[in-house]
Design a protein around this motif. Sequence first.
Motif, PDB file in Angstrom:
ATOM      1  N   THR A 204      62.903 -26.124  73.777  1.00 37.71           N
ATOM      2  CA  THR A 204      63.140 -27.300  72.927  1.00 37.71           C
ATOM      3  C   THR A 204      64.353 -27.057  72.035  1.00 37.71           C
ATOM      4  N   PHE A 205      64.439 -25.831  71.525  1.00 38.73           N
ATOM      5  CA  PHE A 205      65.588 -25.443  70.694  1.00 38.73           C
ATOM      6  C   PHE A 205      66.884 -25.531  71.507  1.00 38.73           C
ATOM      7  N   ALA A 206      66.862 -24.983  72.721  1.00 34.23           N
ATOM      8  CA  ALA A 206      68.073 -24.964  73.542  1.00 34.23           C
ATOM      9  C   ALA A 206      68.525 -26.388  73.865  1.00 34.23           C
ATOM     10  N   ALA A 207      67.559 -27.250  74.200  1.00 39.24           N
ATOM     11  CA  ALA A 207      67.901 -28.638  74.520  1.00 39.24           C
ATOM     12  C   ALA A 207      68.499 -29.332  73.289  1.00 39.24           C
ATOM     13  N   TRP A 208      67.915 -29.037  72.143  1.00 39.58           N
ATOM     14  CA  TRP A 208      68.390 -29.616  70.877  1.00 39.58           C
ATOM     15  C   TRP A 208      69.804 -29.145  70.560  1.00 39.58           C
ATOM     16  N   ALA A 209      70.054 -27.831  70.823  1.00 35.77           N
ATOM     17  CA  ALA A 209      71.365 -27.257  70.493  1.00 35.77           C
ATOM     18  C   ALA A 209      72.390 -27.503  71.603  1.00 35.77           C
ATOM     19  N   GLY A 210      71.906 -27.920  72.768  1.00 35.03           N
ATOM     20  CA  GLY A 210      72.826 -28.248  73.854  1.00 35.03           C
ATOM     21  C   GLY A 210      73.237 -27.083  74.735  1.00 35.03           C
ATOM     22  N   PHE A 211      72.294 -26.217  75.078  1.00 39.56           N
ATOM     23  CA  PHE A 211      72.616 -25.165  76.057  1.00 39.56           C
ATOM     24  C   PHE A 211      71.395 -24.895  76.918  1.00 39.56           C
ATOM     25  N   GLU A 212      71.632 -24.133  77.997  1.00 39.15           N
ATOM     26  CA  GLU A 212      70.518 -23.729  78.843  1.00 39.15           C
ATOM     27  C   GLU A 212      70.187 -22.282  78.511  1.00 39.15           C
ATOM     28  N   ALA A 213      68.946 -22.027  78.131  1.00 37.41           N
ATOM     29  CA  ALA A 213      68.581 -20.682  77.672  1.00 37.41           C
ATOM     30  C   ALA A 213      68.530 -19.689  78.830  1.00 37.41           C
ATOM     31  N   ASP A 214      69.189 -18.550  78.654  1.00 37.84           N
ATOM     32  CA  ASP A 214      69.038 -17.413  79.566  1.00 37.84           C
ATOM     33  C   ASP A 214      68.105 -16.427  78.880  1.00 37.84           C
ATOM     34  N   TYR A 215      66.972 -16.159  79.474  1.00 37.82           N
ATOM     35  CA  TYR A 215      66.008 -15.255  78.839  1.00 37.82           C
ATOM     36  C   TYR A 215      66.231 -13.824  79.321  1.00 37.82           C
ATOM     37  N   HIS A 216      66.418 -12.918  78.387  1.00 40.72           N
ATOM     38  CA  HIS A 216      66.553 -11.510  78.760  1.00 40.72           C
ATOM     39  C   HIS A 216      65.227 -10.803  78.633  1.00 40.72           C
ATOM     40  N   SER A 217      64.398 -11.297  77.729  1.00 44.47           N
ATOM     41  CA  SER A 217      63.065 -10.723  77.637  1.00 44.47           C
ATOM     42  C   SER A 217      62.147 -11.655  76.866  1.00 44.47           C
ATOM     43  N   ILE A 218      60.910 -11.751  77.358  1.00 38.00           N
ATOM     44  CA  ILE A 218      59.861 -12.506  76.674  1.00 38.00           C
ATOM     45  C   ILE A 218      58.646 -11.593  76.671  1.00 38.00           C
ATOM     46  N   ARG A 219      58.151 -11.282  75.499  1.00 39.96           N
ATOM     47  CA  ARG A 219      57.052 -10.301  75.461  1.00 39.96           C
ATOM     48  C   ARG A 219      55.943 -10.785  74.541  1.00 39.96           C
ATOM     49  N   ARG A 220      54.714 -10.680  75.004  1.00 36.98           N
ATOM     50  CA  ARG A 220      53.583 -10.949  74.117  1.00 36.98           C
ATOM     51  C   ARG A 220      53.158  -9.604  73.540  1.00 36.98           C
ATOM     52  N   ASP A 221      53.219  -9.497  72.184  1.00 44.04           N
ATOM     53  CA  ASP A 221      52.970  -8.209  71.545  1.00 44.04           C
ATOM     54  C   ASP A 221      51.516  -8.046  71.127  1.00 44.04           C
ATOM     55  N   ARG A 222      50.966  -9.121  70.563  1.00 44.95           N
ATOM     56  CA  ARG A 222      49.603  -8.992  70.059  1.00 44.95           C
ATOM     57  C   ARG A 222      48.842 -10.295  70.253  1.00 44.95           C
ATOM     58  N   ILE A 223      47.550 -10.170  70.436  1.00 43.33           N
ATOM     59  CA  ILE A 223      46.670 -11.339  70.512  1.00 43.33           C
ATOM     60  C   ILE A 223      45.702 -11.223  69.341  1.00 43.33           C
ATOM     61  N   LEU A 224      45.639 -12.281  68.534  1.00 40.68           N
ATOM     62  CA  LEU A 224      44.927 -12.187  67.251  1.00 40.68           C
ATOM     63  C   LEU A 224      43.759 -13.161  67.146  1.00 40.68           C
ATOM     64  N   CYS A 225      42.772 -12.756  66.347  1.00 38.50           N
ATOM     65  CA  CYS A 225      41.657 -13.634  66.025  1.00 38.50           C
ATOM     66  C   CYS A 225      42.038 -14.477  64.798  1.00 38.50           C
ATOM     67  N   GLU A 226      41.182 -15.430  64.467  1.00 37.71           N
ATOM     68  CA  GLU A 226      41.421 -16.332  63.331  1.00 37.71           C
ATOM     69  C   GLU A 226      41.681 -15.553  62.038  1.00 37.71           C
ATOM     70  N   ASP A 227      40.924 -14.474  61.821  1.00 37.74           N
ATOM     71  CA  ASP A 227      41.073 -13.704  60.575  1.00 37.74           C
ATOM     72  C   ASP A 227      42.255 -12.744  60.599  1.00 37.74           C
ATOM     73  N   GLY A 228      43.046 -12.796  61.649  1.00 37.43           N
ATOM     74  CA  GLY A 228      44.236 -11.946  61.697  1.00 37.43           C
ATOM     75  C   GLY A 228      44.003 -10.587  62.335  1.00 37.43           C
ATOM     76  N   SER A 229      42.749 -10.270  62.640  1.00 35.75           N
ATOM     77  CA  SER A 229      42.497  -8.977  63.281  1.00 35.75           C
ATOM     78  C   SER A 229      42.852  -9.072  64.759  1.00 35.75           C
ATOM     79  N   GLU A 230      43.133  -7.926  65.364  1.00 27.80           N
ATOM     80  CA  GLU A 230      43.550  -7.915  66.757  1.00 27.80           C
ATOM     81  C   GLU A 230      42.342  -8.131  67.673  1.00 27.80           C
ATOM     82  N   PHE A 231      42.515  -8.945  68.673  1.00 32.55           N
ATOM     83  CA  PHE A 231      41.457  -9.212  69.650  1.00 32.55           C
ATOM     84  C   PHE A 231      41.116  -7.907  70.383  1.00 32.55           C
ATOM     85  N   CYS A 232      39.826  -7.597  70.461  1.00 35.40           N
ATOM     86  CA  CYS A 232      39.485  -6.372  71.183  1.00 35.40           C
ATOM     87  C   CYS A 232      38.105  -6.486  71.827  1.00 35.40           C
TER      88      CYS A 232
END
Lengths: 232, 616
Positions: A204-232
């Motif tokens: 959405t940002f790229a379309a708004w700014a007028g370019f096509e995004a080239d992704y070099h990396s997309i990483r999911r680092d953490r998955i969290l619960c409502e209280d902010g603790s890490e899902f485990c």
Amino acid sequence: MSKARVIAVEGGNIFEYRTFFKKTGRAKYISHLDLYRTIQRSFQRAKLPVWHTLGYNPHIYLTFSMPISLGYEGVNESFDFRLVTDMEPDEVIRRLNDALPEGIVVTGIAAPAHKPEVIARAEYSLLLSGKGFDGETLLTKWQEFMAQPEIMAEKRSKKGIKTVDLKTMIHGVSAQKEGNALSLGLTLTAGINLNLNPTLVTDTFAAWAGFEADYHSIRRDRILCEDGSEFC
Amino acid sequence: MNLKDKLEPLLLKVQKPARYIGGELHSVVKDPAAVDFRIALCFPDTDEIGMSHLGHKILYDIINADEHCWAERAYAPWIDFEKLMRENDIPLYGLESLSPMAEFDVMGFSLQYELSYTNVLNMIDLAGFDPRREFRGEDAPLIIAGGPCAVNPEPLADFIDLFQIGEGEEMMMEMIELYRAHKKKGYKKADFLREAAQIPGIYVPSLYDVEYKEDGTIASVTPKDGAPEKVVKRIVQDMSSAKYPETFIVPYIETVHDRAVLEVMRGCIRGCRFCQAGFIYRPMRAKDPDVLCRQGKSLCESTGYDEMSLSSLSTSDHPQVEELLDRMIDYTNEQKISLSLPSLRVDNFSESLLENISNIRKSGLTIAPEAGNHRMRDVINKNVDEQEIFDTCRIAFEGGYTSVKLYFMSSLPTETVEDVLDIGRLAQKIVEMYFSLEKRPRKMVNVSISVAVFVPKCFTPFQWVGQDTFEMVEEKQKALVDSIRSRKISVAWHDVHTSVLEGVFARGDRKLGAALYNAWKNGCTFDSWTETFCYDKWVKAIADAGLTMEFYASRTRDLDEILPWDMIDVGVSKEFLKREWEKAQCAETTRNCREQCANCGAAKLMTCKKGAVCFE
């Protein structure tokens, strides 16, 4: 004492474990369905006493807490599986890692603590660039983009395409330039009912700014619960 | 050079990026500095199709077993990725090393179907070389090809340096050895090709001059520089001792045949007259059940596949099929592996075989009567009678199936419109039979009939026959569709356009090279995919080459005409094919090899068996 969640079934107990794994490098190009198949085959190769479903075509029971999109790396992803005999997690880890293909590594195994329903947010890191844009421009544009009172975008869900305000689902942002690229940290709404993919924000940002995004990396680092603790 | 960094930003812009990046379990990565021969096994279709091809897996395994050699894979990129490759100057590369084709000694194409030929040209071009061998420099890799379509190599003669005819297991390593020797002393393509032509099974098109008559037929074929007049197909003498992969590359994305494939035999005893595979893979050679059980177990254990298929042209014809199944099912049941048996025949479907099959997953029943009445089935030597078809359907229905799929061909030689209507009548009789059964499921029945358009192929008794014209095919199709009143019967047709084009190339000559080149230049690729096939471009390409489709597809050849593939000897003799063609016209059948040797000529390929009868 078993380190698994013990489930009583007809004819005895079975043992449920939650596996935490990394999916990095070339393995990021595996889609969720393909990952499912890949892990099933790894269990088969690892010769672990896995529990099979009881249908007409028995298959290895395997459930992912939070599917990860094609193209994303993940450093603390998880799936649940069941064994028909109790085993030491370290032994299961060793045998699984011997059988897994390049890019997928099991980092830990334990009894499931949370139900997947408690997942509320996830943290992502992205590195992207656009032809004709330098890092400085990207950063300035990004700041302007985020300063908007609302960011409307079309979001696909199970119920069809809806226009939503992405800003209500963005809970934390960090941004800096890295050479000609923009490095972002995003904390977004995540979970079974409502989930925001970081690339929807950046596309959405790229379309708004007028370019096509080239992704070099997309990483999911953490998955969290409502209280902010890490899902485990 | 490793293209990984250039590839990565592009991969997320295309469908199924895992096709293009390698890294699968059991893919073989070697140190380029430690090998002196590199080959890219190229499959001119997408990764999902190429990865399913057994021949590729066998060659990959055999070549990589040699420490001096490294075999990699390359597939045709789908149109979305091809566009990005061209825009970003990324040449075709090997999936293991991610290095460009220019670093390879050989690109070897597998020719499985005629409509993949434009992809061959496109892949050579994507590699950065001229598809036409005449215009390719010494710097380009040697371009070779093999596979079933190579039995008529002529339509690709302008593009391919060398063809391997027949089974590649031994021939490939002999060719590689010669190549390595030439590389050591300073490789010159012409010298290498001249010597390679002396290896049995190798056909080098540049060493054959073809002259034509005024009517476009061949006047003469003259070999030069000592090339053999006849190139005799290579075969593996003993299937049981032949090397078979102990493991397969385990793909990330779902391929067409995503399972452990166990080849139980090669060749077929049946001699159905339309079936090219039935002739060009002769003689039939089966693998020992002990060997098969060991190989099957090894494959499943090392890949983790939970599905295994016993593959061959006609698996129930394996001489020890029952012993094999008994033993295999013990293992697969215990391991919760599902076993599938494609290619069973309805006439030797024994009770115990059935019992075993009922243990196997029900995936729907498919029967291939091929033709709608007895006369037509005799013409094509299918040797299946109607009662056997009914019996099989009855057993299936009583066993709980409610749908059967029937495969037919239309436009077979001697076929009339009435014969085609019998396809519908047969389907109707099966529906009626279903409702007459007491022990049937209380559900609606569905008989689906799928009708392919017959394509005459070289090295079959029908190699001289003119294919039905468009108008004839369409007339027959319409008649059949109009005749079907029942909603319990569904009909599917194979596309006429692709069938005619396949007919053109299956019996084509060298002159077609110009048409193929035109078509590719006009943008034709992936011709076997409906979304990319463009018939109009083909019409133009063939006309621009000064040729007609009729000459190749619908023209009936004289029995003494020199055929474009006459320099190839696949074992079965022309005399045998002529006899079979005579018999076909009188609707006379020929017994299978097990019942009586028909003296087809393929026995001469067997060197390790005594006597002329090759079977058992």
